[in-house]
Design a protein around this motif. Structure first.
Motif, PDB file in Angstrom:
ATOM      1  N   CYS A  96      -3.949  10.823   4.049  1.00 51.28           N
ATOM      2  CA  CYS A  96      -4.035   9.924   2.894  1.00 51.28           C
ATOM      3  C   CYS A  96      -2.711   9.230   2.620  1.00 51.28           C
ATOM      4  O   CYS A  96      -2.658   8.028   2.353  1.00 51.28           O
ATOM      5  CB  CYS A  96      -4.497  10.707   1.663  1.00 51.28           C
ATOM      6  SG  CYS A  96      -6.168  11.392   1.798  1.00 51.28           S
ATOM      7  N   VAL A  97      -1.613   9.987   2.690  1.00 51.24           N
ATOM      8  CA  VAL A  97      -0.293   9.405   2.419  1.00 51.24           C
ATOM      9  C   VAL A  97       0.059   8.358   3.469  1.00 51.24           C
ATOM     10  O   VAL A  97       0.556   7.266   3.146  1.00 51.24           O
ATOM     11  CB  VAL A  97       0.766  10.516   2.362  1.00 51.24           C
ATOM     12  CG1 VAL A  97       2.174   9.930   2.357  1.00 51.24           C
ATOM     13  CG2 VAL A  97       0.565  11.374   1.126  1.00 51.24           C
ATOM     14  N   LEU A 153      -1.973   6.573   5.305  1.00 51.85           N
ATOM     15  CA  LEU A 153      -2.817   5.393   5.120  1.00 51.85           C
ATOM     16  C   LEU A 153      -2.282   4.503   4.008  1.00 51.85           C
ATOM     17  O   LEU A 153      -2.188   3.271   4.173  1.00 51.85           O
ATOM     18  CB  LEU A 153      -4.247   5.833   4.800  1.00 51.85           C
ATOM     19  CG  LEU A 153      -5.090   6.369   5.952  1.00 51.85           C
ATOM     20  CD1 LEU A 153      -6.390   6.971   5.416  1.00 51.85           C
ATOM     21  CD2 LEU A 153      -5.388   5.269   6.965  1.00 51.85           C
ATOM     22  N   LEU A 154      -1.925   5.091   2.888  1.00 50.81           N
ATOM     23  CA  LEU A 154      -1.434   4.298   1.771  1.00 50.81           C
ATOM     24  C   LEU A 154      -0.053   3.717   2.068  1.00 50.81           C
ATOM     25  O   LEU A 154       0.264   2.595   1.643  1.00 50.81           O
ATOM     26  CB  LEU A 154      -1.402   5.152   0.506  1.00 50.81           C
ATOM     27  CG  LEU A 154      -2.780   5.640   0.031  1.00 50.81           C
ATOM     28  CD1 LEU A 154      -2.647   6.514  -1.201  1.00 50.81           C
ATOM     29  CD2 LEU A 154      -3.710   4.460  -0.254  1.00 50.81           C
ATOM     30  N   PHE A 167      -0.564   0.702   4.269  1.00 50.83           N
ATOM     31  CA  PHE A 167      -0.984  -0.462   3.475  1.00 50.83           C
ATOM     32  C   PHE A 167       0.191  -1.039   2.688  1.00 50.83           C
ATOM     33  O   PHE A 167       0.385  -2.258   2.650  1.00 50.83           O
ATOM     34  CB  PHE A 167      -2.102  -0.047   2.519  1.00 50.83           C
ATOM     35  CG  PHE A 167      -2.466  -1.116   1.533  1.00 50.83           C
ATOM     36  CD1 PHE A 167      -3.160  -2.245   1.930  1.00 50.83           C
ATOM     37  CD2 PHE A 167      -2.096  -0.994   0.203  1.00 50.83           C
ATOM     38  CE1 PHE A 167      -3.487  -3.237   1.022  1.00 50.83           C
ATOM     39  CE2 PHE A 167      -2.419  -1.975  -0.719  1.00 50.83           C
ATOM     40  CZ  PHE A 167      -3.110  -3.105  -0.307  1.00 50.83           C
ATOM     41  N   SER A 168       1.001  -0.184   2.077  1.00 50.58           N
ATOM     42  CA  SER A 168       2.092  -0.678   1.237  1.00 50.58           C
ATOM     43  C   SER A 168       3.157  -1.400   2.045  1.00 50.58           C
ATOM     44  O   SER A 168       3.802  -2.329   1.542  1.00 50.58           O
ATOM     45  CB  SER A 168       2.723   0.486   0.469  1.00 50.58           C
ATOM     46  OG  SER A 168       3.361   1.381   1.356  1.00 50.58           O
ATOM     47  N   ALA A 181      -9.165   7.094   3.029  1.00 54.00           N
ATOM     48  CA  ALA A 181      -8.609   8.267   2.351  1.00 54.00           C
ATOM     49  C   ALA A 181      -9.711   9.075   1.658  1.00 54.00           C
ATOM     50  O   ALA A 181      -9.711  10.314   1.695  1.00 54.00           O
ATOM     51  CB  ALA A 181      -7.551   7.831   1.347  1.00 54.00           C
ATOM     52  N   LEU A 196      -6.766  -3.104   1.442  1.00 52.55           N
ATOM     53  CA  LEU A 196      -6.763  -2.105   0.369  1.00 52.55           C
ATOM     54  C   LEU A 196      -8.043  -1.281   0.390  1.00 52.55           C
ATOM     55  O   LEU A 196      -8.005  -0.044   0.263  1.00 52.55           O
ATOM     56  CB  LEU A 196      -6.599  -2.797  -0.980  1.00 52.55           C
ATOM     57  CG  LEU A 196      -6.630  -1.902  -2.215  1.00 52.55           C
ATOM     58  CD1 LEU A 196      -5.504  -0.888  -2.182  1.00 52.55           C
ATOM     59  CD2 LEU A 196      -6.549  -2.742  -3.490  1.00 52.55           C
ATOM     60  N   THR A 233       4.034  -0.825  -7.764  1.00 56.26           N
ATOM     61  CA  THR A 233       3.862   0.479  -7.129  1.00 56.26           C
ATOM     62  C   THR A 233       3.957   0.372  -5.618  1.00 56.26           C
ATOM     63  O   THR A 233       4.557   1.225  -4.950  1.00 56.26           O
ATOM     64  CB  THR A 233       2.512   1.077  -7.528  1.00 56.26           C
ATOM     65  OG1 THR A 233       2.435   1.163  -8.960  1.00 56.26           O
ATOM     66  CG2 THR A 233       2.338   2.462  -6.935  1.00 56.26           C
ATOM     67  N   LEU A 234       3.385  -0.688  -5.053  1.00 55.96           N
ATOM     68  CA  LEU A 234       3.407  -0.857  -3.602  1.00 55.96           C
ATOM     69  C   LEU A 234       4.814  -1.125  -3.082  1.00 55.96           C
ATOM     70  O   LEU A 234       5.154  -0.724  -1.974  1.00 55.96           O
ATOM     71  CB  LEU A 234       2.477  -2.007  -3.195  1.00 55.96           C
ATOM     72  CG  LEU A 234       0.992  -1.750  -3.414  1.00 55.96           C
ATOM     73  CD1 LEU A 234       0.189  -2.992  -3.082  1.00 55.96           C
ATOM     74  CD2 LEU A 234       0.515  -0.581  -2.577  1.00 55.96           C
ATOM     75  N   ALA A 262      -7.989   1.168   3.413  1.00 56.79           N
ATOM     76  CA  ALA A 262      -7.102   2.310   3.224  1.00 56.79           C
ATOM     77  C   ALA A 262      -7.681   3.307   2.223  1.00 56.79           C
ATOM     78  O   ALA A 262      -7.697   4.524   2.473  1.00 56.79           O
ATOM     79  CB  ALA A 262      -5.724   1.823   2.762  1.00 56.79           C
ATOM     80  N   CYS A 263      -8.176   2.799   1.103  1.00 60.83           N
ATOM     81  CA  CYS A 263      -8.704   3.701   0.069  1.00 60.83           C
ATOM     82  C   CYS A 263      -9.976   4.398   0.541  1.00 60.83           C
ATOM     83  O   CYS A 263     -10.149   5.601   0.317  1.00 60.83           O
ATOM     84  CB  CYS A 263      -8.966   2.917  -1.217  1.00 60.83           C
ATOM     85  SG  CYS A 263      -7.468   2.307  -2.018  1.00 60.83           S
TER      86      CYS A 263
END
Length: 250
Positions: A104-105, A107-108, A111-112, A16, A9, A140-141, A12-13
Motif C-alpha cells: 500500500c505504501v 503504491l501511494l 502515485f505521489s 491498495a 489515483l 499531502t502528495l 493506486a487506491c
C-alpha cells in the motif's frame, strides 16, 4: 497517451484496497514488486524506494518485535530468550502485515512521485470538489518529496557547521533529533505562509471558478476507473462474506 490524474489515483487506491482485502502475503509481495517495476519504468524508483525505506523500516522492526517475539497465539516455538518467544505463527502474521503495508505504501508513493499536482488539482476542481480539499490533497502528495529535500538541506547545513554522525545508535538518534526540530518548524512556517497567500488570493471565497488548464479524459480511462472501483468493492464484499463466522445469522 498519459494517464489522467484521477485514473492514476483510482488505480493506486483500488489496488491498495484489493491488496488489503486479499490478506495474502504472496499477493502483497507481487503488488509491491509491480509498484517498484512501475516506478523504475517512470524513473522514480530511487525516490520511491528511499522514501519507502524511511517509512517502512521502523514499522517492520516494530512488527517483528511485537508479533515475531511476543505473539500470544503462537504454538510453534522456533527460539526463546526469556519471555521473548520467536514463533512461526508470529513471524507469519508479521510477514503478512508487513507485506500488505509495504504494498500500500509503495503504491501511494508511486502515485505521489509521478502525478502532476496542477493537473490533479484541475481534475478535482472539474468534479466540483471544494478547493480546500484539492489543496489539502495536493499538499499531502508533495509533502514527502518536500520533506526529503528539506531534510537533505538541513543535514548538509549542520554537517557544514561541524555536525559529526558516528556509527553508534545514540549518536544517530541525537543527530536525528537535531534535524527533526528545524524540519518540523520549517514545514509549519511554510504551511502558514501558503495559507496566508491563498487567503489573499481568494482561494476560500465562494462562487464560480474558472480553470485555465484543460485536461483530456478519454472514455477508455473513465471505463477503467469505473471497473476498478467495482472490482475493489467486490473484493471488500467477498472478504466480508468469507470472514463472516459460519452459523451466525446475518
Amino acid at each position: 497517451m498519459p494517464l489522467h490524474p484521477l485514473t492514476a489515483l483510482t488505480a493506486a487506491c483500488c489496488a491498495a484496497v484489493m491488496t488489503t482485502a486479499a490478506g495474502s502475503w504472496p499477493f502483497s509481495v507481487g503488488v509491491a514488486l509491480a509498484a517498484v517495476l512501475l516506478a523504475a519504468r517512470a524513473g522514480v524508483a530511487a525516490r520511491v524506494l528511499g522514501a519507502g525505506t524511511v517509512i517502512l523500516g521502523p514499522l517492520f522492526l516494530s512488527l517483528l518485535v511485537l508479533h515475531g517475539f511476543f505473539f500470544p497465539e503462537g504454538d510453534t516455538v522456533l527460539a526463546q530468550w526469556g519471555p521473548a518467544r520467536m514463533t512461526a505463527e508470529g513471524l507469519n502474521f508479521a510477514l503478512e502485515l508487513a507485506s500488505r503495508t509495504a504494498a500500500c505504501v509503495l503504491l501511494l508513493l508511486l502515485f505521489s512521485f509521478t502525478v502532476n499536482v496542477p493537473d490533479l488539482t484541475t481534475a478535482l476542481a472539474a468534479r466540483r470538489l471544494p478547493p480546500q480539499f484539492s489543496f489539502v490533497l495536493a499538499s499531502t502528495l508533495t509533502l514527502v518529496p518536500a520533506m526529503a529535500a528539506r531534510l537533505a538541506r538541513i543535514r548538509h547545513a549542520q554537517e557544514a557547521r561541524g555536525l559529526v554522525v558516528r556509527r553508534g545508535l545514540l549518536s544517530r538518534l541525537a543527530a536525528a533529533r537535531l534535524q527533526a526540530v528545524p524540519l518540523v518548524l520549517g514545514m509549519v512556517e511554510d504551511a502558514g505562509l501558503r495559507a496566508q497567500a491563498l487567503d489573499a488570493r481568494g482561494f476560500g471565497a465562494p462562487g464560480p471558478r474558472t480553470s485555465y488548464r484543460q485536461l483530456e479524459d478519454p472514455p477508455g480511462q473513465r471505463i477503467f476507473r469505473a471497473a476498478a472501483l467495482l472490482l475493489a468493492a467486490a473484493a471488500v464484499l467477498l472478504r466480508l462474506i468469507t470472514a463472516w463466522p459460519a452459523g451466525v445469522p446475518s
